[in-house]
Design a protein around this motif. Structure first.
Motif, PDB file in Angstrom:
ATOM      1  N   PHE A  62       0.831  -1.204   0.000  1.00 54.13           N
ATOM      2  CA  PHE A  62       0.000   0.000   0.000  1.00 54.13           C
ATOM      3  C   PHE A  62       0.867   1.258   0.000  1.00 54.13           C
ATOM      4  O   PHE A  62       0.506   2.275  -0.607  1.00 54.13           O
ATOM      5  CB  PHE A  62      -0.941   0.006   1.201  1.00 54.13           C
ATOM      6  N   CYS A  63       1.991   1.200   0.689  1.00 55.35           N
ATOM      7  CA  CYS A  63       2.916   2.343   0.686  1.00 55.35           C
ATOM      8  C   CYS A  63       3.412   2.610  -0.726  1.00 55.35           C
ATOM      9  O   CYS A  63       3.451   3.766  -1.186  1.00 55.35           O
ATOM     10  CB  CYS A  63       4.080   2.067   1.631  1.00 55.35           C
ATOM     11  N   ARG A  64       3.760   1.558  -1.438  1.00 50.96           N
ATOM     12  CA  ARG A  64       4.213   1.724  -2.823  1.00 50.96           C
ATOM     13  C   ARG A  64       3.083   2.253  -3.700  1.00 50.96           C
ATOM     14  O   ARG A  64       3.304   3.091  -4.598  1.00 50.96           O
ATOM     15  CB  ARG A  64       4.737   0.387  -3.353  1.00 50.96           C
ATOM     16  N   ALA A  65       1.870   1.768  -3.451  1.00 51.64           N
ATOM     17  CA  ALA A  65       0.721   2.229  -4.240  1.00 51.64           C
ATOM     18  C   ALA A  65       0.489   3.728  -4.057  1.00 51.64           C
ATOM     19  O   ALA A  65       0.215   4.449  -5.017  1.00 51.64           O
ATOM     20  CB  ALA A  65      -0.535   1.446  -3.853  1.00 51.64           C
ATOM     21  N   THR A  66       0.604   4.204  -2.822  1.00 53.46           N
ATOM     22  CA  THR A  66       0.392   5.637  -2.574  1.00 53.46           C
ATOM     23  C   THR A  66       1.519   6.478  -3.157  1.00 53.46           C
ATOM     24  O   THR A  66       1.311   7.650  -3.490  1.00 53.46           O
ATOM     25  CB  THR A  66       0.271   5.910  -1.063  1.00 53.46           C
ATOM     26  N   ARG A  67       2.708   5.918  -3.295  1.00 51.82           N
ATOM     27  CA  ARG A  67       3.794   6.659  -3.933  1.00 51.82           C
ATOM     28  C   ARG A  67       3.615   6.718  -5.441  1.00 51.82           C
ATOM     29  O   ARG A  67       3.908   7.738  -6.074  1.00 51.82           O
ATOM     30  CB  ARG A  67       5.138   6.015  -3.582  1.00 51.82           C
ATOM     31  N   LEU A  68       3.139   5.621  -6.026  1.00 51.42           N
ATOM     32  CA  LEU A  68       2.908   5.601  -7.466  1.00 51.42           C
ATOM     33  C   LEU A  68       1.740   6.500  -7.864  1.00 51.42           C
ATOM     34  O   LEU A  68       1.759   7.118  -8.921  1.00 51.42           O
ATOM     35  CB  LEU A  68       2.638   4.162  -7.939  1.00 51.42           C
ATOM     36  N   ASP A  69       0.715   6.539  -7.000  1.00 53.70           N
ATOM     37  CA  ASP A  69      -0.459   7.375  -7.278  1.00 53.70           C
ATOM     38  C   ASP A  69      -0.913   8.031  -5.975  1.00 53.70           C
ATOM     39  O   ASP A  69      -1.788   7.512  -5.284  1.00 53.70           O
ATOM     40  CB  ASP A  69      -1.587   6.533  -7.873  1.00 53.70           C
ATOM     41  N   PRO A  70      -0.324   9.166  -5.629  1.00 48.86           N
ATOM     42  CA  PRO A  70      -0.676   9.832  -4.357  1.00 48.86           C
ATOM     43  C   PRO A  70      -2.120  10.313  -4.289  1.00 48.86           C
ATOM     44  O   PRO A  70      -2.603  10.647  -3.206  1.00 48.86           O
ATOM     45  CB  PRO A  70       0.290  11.023  -4.306  1.00 48.86           C
ATOM     46  N   GLN A  71      -2.809  10.333  -5.425  1.00 44.52           N
ATOM     47  CA  GLN A  71      -4.197  10.799  -5.448  1.00 44.52           C
ATOM     48  C   GLN A  71      -5.214   9.670  -5.293  1.00 44.52           C
ATOM     49  O   GLN A  71      -6.410   9.917  -5.388  1.00 44.52           O
ATOM     50  CB  GLN A  71      -4.467  11.542  -6.773  1.00 44.52           C
ATOM     51  N   CYS A  72      -4.750   8.456  -5.076  1.00 49.59           N
ATOM     52  CA  CYS A  72      -5.653   7.303  -4.987  1.00 49.59           C
ATOM     53  C   CYS A  72      -6.239   7.210  -3.582  1.00 49.59           C
ATOM     54  O   CYS A  72      -5.561   6.762  -2.638  1.00 49.59           O
ATOM     55  CB  CYS A  72      -4.908   6.023  -5.354  1.00 49.59           C
ATOM     56  N   THR A  73      -7.479   7.610  -3.433  1.00 51.46           N
ATOM     57  CA  THR A  73      -8.142   7.604  -2.129  1.00 51.46           C
ATOM     58  C   THR A  73      -8.241   6.198  -1.548  1.00 51.46           C
ATOM     59  O   THR A  73      -8.012   5.982  -0.351  1.00 51.46           O
ATOM     60  CB  THR A  73      -9.546   8.214  -2.254  1.00 51.46           C
ATOM     61  N   ALA A 108      -6.340   3.631  -1.964  1.00 48.70           N
ATOM     62  CA  ALA A 108      -5.064   3.121  -1.461  1.00 48.70           C
ATOM     63  C   ALA A 108      -4.766   3.670  -0.074  1.00 48.70           C
ATOM     64  O   ALA A 108      -4.267   2.943   0.797  1.00 48.70           O
ATOM     65  CB  ALA A 108      -3.937   3.483  -2.427  1.00 48.70           C
ATOM     66  N   TRP A 109      -5.085   4.960   0.138  1.00 50.78           N
ATOM     67  CA  TRP A 109      -4.843   5.552   1.455  1.00 50.78           C
ATOM     68  C   TRP A 109      -5.745   4.912   2.509  1.00 50.78           C
ATOM     69  O   TRP A 109      -5.317   4.656   3.636  1.00 50.78           O
ATOM     70  CB  TRP A 109      -5.075   7.058   1.413  1.00 50.78           C
ATOM     71  N   ILE A 110      -7.008   4.639   2.166  1.00 51.45           N
ATOM     72  CA  ILE A 110      -7.912   3.999   3.128  1.00 51.45           C
ATOM     73  C   ILE A 110      -7.432   2.584   3.453  1.00 51.45           C
ATOM     74  O   ILE A 110      -7.385   2.173   4.622  1.00 51.45           O
ATOM     75  CB  ILE A 110      -9.352   3.986   2.578  1.00 51.45           C
ATOM     76  N   ALA A 111      -7.041   1.838   2.424  1.00 53.94           N
ATOM     77  CA  ALA A 111      -6.546   0.482   2.662  1.00 53.94           C
ATOM     78  C   ALA A 111      -5.252   0.511   3.470  1.00 53.94           C
ATOM     79  O   ALA A 111      -5.027  -0.348   4.349  1.00 53.94           O
ATOM     80  CB  ALA A 111      -6.313  -0.228   1.329  1.00 53.94           C
ATOM     81  N   PHE A 112      -4.394   1.505   3.196  1.00 56.24           N
ATOM     82  CA  PHE A 112      -3.164   1.682   3.954  1.00 56.24           C
ATOM     83  C   PHE A 112      -3.493   1.891   5.437  1.00 56.24           C
ATOM     84  O   PHE A 112      -2.891   1.290   6.330  1.00 56.24           O
ATOM     85  CB  PHE A 112      -2.403   2.887   3.392  1.00 56.24           C
ATOM     86  N   GLY A 113      -4.496   2.743   5.700  1.00 57.63           N
ATOM     87  CA  GLY A 113      -4.923   2.991   7.078  1.00 57.63           C
ATOM     88  C   GLY A 113      -5.479   1.750   7.744  1.00 57.63           C
ATOM     89  O   GLY A 113      -5.217   1.495   8.935  1.00 57.63           O
ATOM     90  N   CYS A 114      -6.236   0.948   7.006  1.00 55.22           N
ATOM     91  CA  CYS A 114      -6.800  -0.280   7.578  1.00 55.22           C
ATOM     92  C   CYS A 114      -5.696  -1.265   7.959  1.00 55.22           C
ATOM     93  O   CYS A 114      -5.798  -1.969   8.973  1.00 55.22           O
ATOM     94  CB  CYS A 114      -7.760  -0.920   6.590  1.00 55.22           C
ATOM     95  N   SER A 115      -4.645  -1.319   7.150  1.00 55.51           N
ATOM     96  CA  SER A 115      -3.539  -2.225   7.480  1.00 55.51           C
ATOM     97  C   SER A 115      -2.815  -1.764   8.735  1.00 55.51           C
ATOM     98  O   SER A 115      -2.354  -2.589   9.528  1.00 55.51           O
ATOM     99  CB  SER A 115      -2.573  -2.325   6.298  1.00 55.51           C
ATOM    100  N   PHE A 116      -2.713  -0.451   8.938  1.00 50.87           N
ATOM    101  CA  PHE A 116      -2.120   0.058  10.180  1.00 50.87           C
ATOM    102  C   PHE A 116      -3.022  -0.251  11.377  1.00 50.87           C
ATOM    103  O   PHE A 116      -2.548  -0.644  12.445  1.00 50.87           O
ATOM    104  CB  PHE A 116      -1.886   1.566  10.083  1.00 50.87           C
ATOM    105  N   ALA A 117      -4.340  -0.050  11.200  1.00 50.58           N
ATOM    106  CA  ALA A 117      -5.279  -0.310  12.294  1.00 50.58           C
ATOM    107  C   ALA A 117      -5.234  -1.775  12.716  1.00 50.58           C
ATOM    108  O   ALA A 117      -5.338  -2.088  13.905  1.00 50.58           O
ATOM    109  CB  ALA A 117      -6.689   0.087  11.875  1.00 50.58           C
ATOM    110  N   ALA A 118      -5.074  -2.672  11.743  1.00 48.62           N
ATOM    111  CA  ALA A 118      -5.009  -4.100  12.062  1.00 48.62           C
ATOM    112  C   ALA A 118      -3.792  -4.441  12.892  1.00 48.62           C
ATOM    113  O   ALA A 118      -3.797  -5.445  13.620  1.00 48.62           O
ATOM    114  CB  ALA A 118      -5.012  -4.918  10.768  1.00 48.62           C
ATOM    115  N   CYS A 119      -2.760  -3.622  12.803  1.00 48.80           N
ATOM    116  CA  CYS A 119      -1.540  -3.828  13.599  1.00 48.80           C
ATOM    117  C   CYS A 119      -1.519  -2.958  14.845  1.00 48.80           C
ATOM    118  O   CYS A 119      -0.477  -2.837  15.498  1.00 48.80           O
ATOM    119  CB  CYS A 119      -0.308  -3.532  12.741  1.00 48.80           C
TER     120      CYS A 119
END
Length: 273
Positions: free
Chosen positions: A9-20, A22-33
């Motif tokens: 997800f970190c790579r996805a947000t770097r490739l496309d910083p405007q992808c909403t 990807a940011w939500i999924a990135f946040g969910c992966s942090f919440a799971a940890c």
């Protein structure tokens, strides 16, 4: 494998910083940890990219519920509900918030609204019967919890039975249904359901402990007493008084919180269904 997911997800947000998304999924992966600060930062990034989108607000509310910041959770979930125009998932999360506060009657109303909105049916029982998508099984499961804690055992059993039909591989649904049957004094049904739960997860401590108690209750030769219930049980299909032995009343109240911990750890009420 949440840490591996975070790297992608970190790579996805770097490739496309405007992808909403990807940011939500990135946040969910942090919440799971249990990395709340990073999760909220990711959800805020999604909100900045799409101010009119309600999903990021909802996930922020869910994260605040998870971390027990209930005032902030209420603010964000209400904002998400208003922005979505009645998203069933927002209604479900407001039910989770009410349950977290211990307002079981309010939780029942929110979960019922979520089901009626998702199925398009007006009658709650019809919603339960018509619900065929396992996606909404957590809502039924949480509604069953709310009914049980409100001592509406017949309604709780209906919800748990539907959960078993939708997800027959889920041991916690059998355990919840068994415990409800035990509270209703139907020991044979409870014992059978505990065995089914243990066949799916042999090391489940709750089912093991409660099965032993149910067997003890069944083997007792002392006459059973009636639990002090009103003759009318709101929302029940029949007006009955549930038989309990005096010892059953004592441990039923003691084990209620234990059930919540055991069940909700398997199906996180603060997680989206």
């Amino acid at each position: 494998r949440f840490h591996v997911a975070q790297r992608h997800f970190c790579r996805a947000t770097r490739l496309d910083p405007q992808c909403t998304e990807a940011w939500i999924a990135f946040g969910c992966s942090f919440a799971a940890c249990d990395e709340s600060d990073q999760a909220l930062a990711s959800f805020r990034a999604a909100q900045r990219l799409s101010p009119g989108e309600h999903s990021s607000l909802m996930y922020m509310g869910m994260e605040y519920v998870r971390t027990n910041h209930l005032v902030l959770a209420h603010y964000f979930l209400q904002a998400s509900l208003a922005a979505s125009g009645g998203d069933p998932l927002c209604l479900h999360e407001l039910g989770v918030l009410a349950a977290q506060k211990g307002n079981h009657d309010d939780a029942i109303l929110w979960f019922r609204r979520a089901l009626t909105s998702a199925t398009g049916k007006d009658e709650v029982q019809e919603c339960i019967d018509m619900c065929s998508d396992p996606y909404w099984e957590p809502t039924l499961f949480n509604l069953g919890h709310a009914y049980r804690k409100a001592r509406r055992f017949v309604d709780a059993a209906d919800c748990y039975s539907r959960c078993v039909a939708l997800c027959p591989e889920k041991y916690s649904a059998y355990s919840a249904l068994a415990f409800t049957k035990q509270l209703m004094g139907r020991m044979e049904d409870a014992i059978s359901l505990y065995h089914q739960a243990l066949s799916l997860k042999a090391d489940d401590p709750f089912s093991t402990d409660m099965l032993n108690k149910a067997l003890e209750e069944q083997s007792e030769s002392s006459p059973r007493n009636l639990f002090d219930f009103p003759s009318e049980i709101q929302g029940s299909k029949t007006d009955v008084k549930f038989p309990f032995s005096s010892s059953s009343v004592a441990w039923a109240q003691k084990e209620d919180s234990m059930l919540s911990d055991a069940m909700e750890s398997d199906v996180d009420m603060s997680a989206a269904p």
